[in-house]
Design an enzyme around this catalytic site. Structure first.
Site, PDB file in Angstrom:
ATOM      1  N   HIS A 155       0.801  -1.234   0.000  1.00  0.00           N
ATOM      2  CA  HIS A 155       0.000   0.000   0.000  1.00  0.00           C
ATOM      3  C   HIS A 155       0.835   1.286   0.000  1.00  0.00           C
ATOM      4  CE1 HIS A 155       0.951  -0.180   4.289  1.00  0.00           C
ATOM      5  NE2 HIS A 155       0.645   1.109   4.360  1.00  0.00           N
TER       6      HIS A 155
HETATM    7  C1  UD1 Z   1      -2.166   4.976   5.889  1.00  0.00           C
HETATM    8  C2  UD1 Z   1      -0.941   5.541   6.614  1.00  0.00           C
HETATM    9  C3  UD1 Z   1       0.130   4.490   6.731  1.00  0.00           C
HETATM   10  C4  UD1 Z   1      -0.417   3.187   7.306  1.00  0.00           C
HETATM   11  C5  UD1 Z   1      -1.655   2.758   6.514  1.00  0.00           C
HETATM   12  C6  UD1 Z   1      -2.286   1.503   7.062  1.00  0.00           C
HETATM   13  C7  UD1 Z   1      -0.584   7.950   6.202  1.00  0.00           C
HETATM   14  C8  UD1 Z   1       0.258   8.948   5.500  1.00  0.00           C
HETATM   15  N1  UD1 Z   1      -0.358   6.665   5.888  1.00  0.00           N
HETATM   16  O1  UD1 Z   1      -1.764   4.651   4.563  1.00  0.00           O
HETATM   17  O2  UD1 Z   1       1.148   4.955   7.589  1.00  0.00           O
HETATM   18  O3  UD1 Z   1       0.578   2.187   7.213  1.00  0.00           O
HETATM   19  O4  UD1 Z   1      -2.614   3.814   6.556  1.00  0.00           O
HETATM   20  O5  UD1 Z   1      -3.248   1.003   6.159  1.00  0.00           O
HETATM   21  O6  UD1 Z   1      -1.398   8.301   7.013  1.00  0.00           O
HETATM   22  N2  UD1 Z   1      -8.786   4.285   0.795  1.00  0.00           N
HETATM   23  C9  UD1 Z   1     -10.081   3.816   0.599  1.00  0.00           C
HETATM   24  N3  UD1 Z   1     -10.788   3.430   1.691  1.00  0.00           N
HETATM   25  C10 UD1 Z   1     -10.310   3.483   2.956  1.00  0.00           C
HETATM   26  C11 UD1 Z   1      -9.013   3.968   3.145  1.00  0.00           C
HETATM   27  C12 UD1 Z   1      -8.255   4.366   2.074  1.00  0.00           C
HETATM   28  O7  UD1 Z   1     -10.554   3.745  -0.522  1.00  0.00           O
HETATM   29  O8  UD1 Z   1     -11.013   3.095   3.910  1.00  0.00           O
HETATM   30  C13 UD1 Z   1      -7.979   4.684  -0.377  1.00  0.00           C
HETATM   31  C14 UD1 Z   1      -8.237   6.099  -0.825  1.00  0.00           C
HETATM   32  O9  UD1 Z   1      -8.080   6.158  -2.205  1.00  0.00           O
HETATM   33  C15 UD1 Z   1      -7.103   6.859  -0.158  1.00  0.00           C
HETATM   34  C16 UD1 Z   1      -5.969   5.865  -0.250  1.00  0.00           C
HETATM   35  O10 UD1 Z   1      -6.594   4.601  -0.038  1.00  0.00           O
HETATM   36  O11 UD1 Z   1      -6.803   8.071  -0.799  1.00  0.00           O
HETATM   37  C17 UD1 Z   1      -4.868   6.083   0.739  1.00  0.00           C
HETATM   38  O12 UD1 Z   1      -5.401   6.120   2.080  1.00  0.00           O
HETATM   39  P1  UD1 Z   1      -4.570   6.877   3.239  1.00  0.00           P
HETATM   40  O13 UD1 Z   1      -5.298   6.702   4.525  1.00  0.00           O
HETATM   41  O14 UD1 Z   1      -4.221   8.245   2.795  1.00  0.00           O
HETATM   42  O15 UD1 Z   1      -3.182   6.113   3.252  1.00  0.00           O
HETATM   43  P2  UD1 Z   1      -2.845   4.563   3.401  1.00  0.00           P
HETATM   44  O16 UD1 Z   1      -2.114   4.153   2.174  1.00  0.00           O
HETATM   45  O17 UD1 Z   1      -4.013   3.757   3.854  1.00  0.00           O
END
Ligand code: UD1
Length: 364
Positions: free
Chosen positions: A208
């Site tokens: 991820h």
């Molecule tokens: C985040 C954390 C990371 C952690 C990870 C655990 C930051 C910068 N990163 O990364 O440290 O290891 O969580 O999973 O905070 N999305 C969905 N549904 C959800 C969640 C996310 O569709 O419920 C998609 C969206 O397109 C979003 C992308 O995933 O923009 C990234 O989500 P985000 O929470 O920004 O970062 P993670 O990669 O999950």
């Protein structure tokens, strides 16, 4: 005494489950839970609350996804409002996400001490979003005269090198406590049956990180490398796909490199640990999973330039790899060799009790 606890992303729900349970059991303090809403899909959020028995948060800030600035800023504004309303003695934040940083910034500016759980982890490059979040959160916790709870002596030493000594405790890892408590519920035989695979004959894959999934070239090379490694090792792949990675694979037309049956929706804690327990090994860029696989006695290939959990790679148990076919094939050959299991790197399973006791001593 009142403590507010802020969660927002998957690994934080896992850590909160235990702290929350211990605090409720001992009626240690008035514990107010805030969910930022950074993770919001059922499989990324609600499933963990249900499975791990975490009570409904008092506040759900519903911030959702966005750029780093929009996500962090939305949590910052809303957490400040909640903190001003609740007037807690301290704020608990976990790990390294944007939610963590936003909570820390809100608290330090209004004079609320920060308790940072999983403090002192450091990895390169320093420009990684998670690394920026860790450093700023630890320094905010120090300025706020809070507590910095480290999983290992190495983490405490990292802080000392940055001039942070006061309020630092080496508690061990909360996720090891959870592993010890939950291992009786792992049911590898049942879970692998659901996926039609046999124990020891598959690799658990999770990806991820932005640097692995947000560039078409890197993601393509990574997925092809994993396919080649699995073919070479005569193993299947079981890949619970993070929504971010799923979106990128669709956008870059890379959804067919691995077969459809290899890719499953994100799974909860017990199912993931059950799958890991019966796997041959793990390929991941998750900080949490590389450590949890180690607890389950499984080795990991970590597709990252560096790791915050260096004790495990230093012992030769986990291996770092580049997102290329050549590097992954090399790591695939090395990961099946025998290496002595490095025991007790992150405490003895009593981290939660230690943390609760230190919080009571410091803030009561
Ligand atoms: C985040 C954390 C990371 C952690 C990870 C655990 C930051 C910068 N990163 O990364 O440290 O290891 O969580 O999973 O905070 N999305 C969905 N549904 C959800 C969640 C996310 O569709 O419920 C998609 C969206 O397109 C979003 C992308 O995933 O923009 C990234 O989500 P985000 O929470 O920004 O970062 P993670 O990669 O999950």
């Amino acid at each position: 005494m009142k403590i507010v606890s802020l969660v927002g992303a998957r690994p934080q729900f896992v850590k909160e489950a235990l702290i929350n349970g211990a605090v409720r059991q001992a009626a240690a303090w008035d514990h107010v839970l805030i969910h930022s809403g950074q993770h919001y899909d059922v499989g990324m959020s609600d499933a963990f609350f249900t499975e791990l028995g975490i009570p409904e948060p008092k506040y759900n800030l519903g911030v959702g996804s966005g750029t780093h600035a929009t996500g962090t800023a939305a949590v910052l504004v809303k957490v400040e409002q909640a903190l001003l309303q609740e007037k807690p003695d301290a704020l608990i934040v976990y790990g390294d996400t944007n939610t963590t940083l936003a909570g820390a910034l809100a608290a330090v500016k209004i004079g609320i001490p920060i308790i940072h759980i999983e403090a002192g982890i450091r990895q390169t490059p320093m420009s990684m979003p998670e690394e920026i979040n860790r450093r700023l959160t630890d320094h905010s916790a120090m300025i706020s005269e809070g507590l910095l709870c480290c999983c290992s002596q190495a983490a405490a030493e990292n802080l000392r090198q940055e001039g942070i000594v006061k309020g630092v405790i080496s508690s061990g890892d909360v996720m090891y406590d959870l592993f010890c408590r939950m291992r009786g519920r792992f049911a590898p035989a049942d879970v692998i049956k659901d996926y039609g695979i046999a124990g020891g004959e598959y690799i658990v894959v999770t990806l991820h990180r932005d640097f692995n999934v947000d560039s078409k070239e890197t993601l393509q090379s990574l997925l092809k490398g994993i396919r080649a490694l699995a073919y070479d090792a005569k193993l299947k792949v079981l890949f619970p796909v993070h929504p971010r990675t799923r979106k990128r694979m669709a956008e870059f037309s890379l959804s067919r490199i691995l077969s459809e049956e290899d890719m499953i929706d994100p799974v909860g804690y017990v199912d993931l640990m059950s799958l890991v327990s019966a796997s041959a090994f793990v390929i991941t860029d998750s900080g949490g999973l590389q450590k949890e696989a180690y607890y389950a006695g499984k080795r990991s290939i970590i597709v990252m330039p560096d790791t915050g959990w260096r004790e495990i790679t230093d012992a030769g148990w986990n291996l770092l790899a580049d997102p290329t076919e050549e590097s992954l094939l090399r790591a695939g050959k090395a990961i099946v060799t025998t290496v002595p299991y490095p025991k007790h790197l992150y405490g003895n399973g009593n981290a939660v009790a230690d943390i609760v006791e230190c919080i009571l001593r410091r803030f009561q």
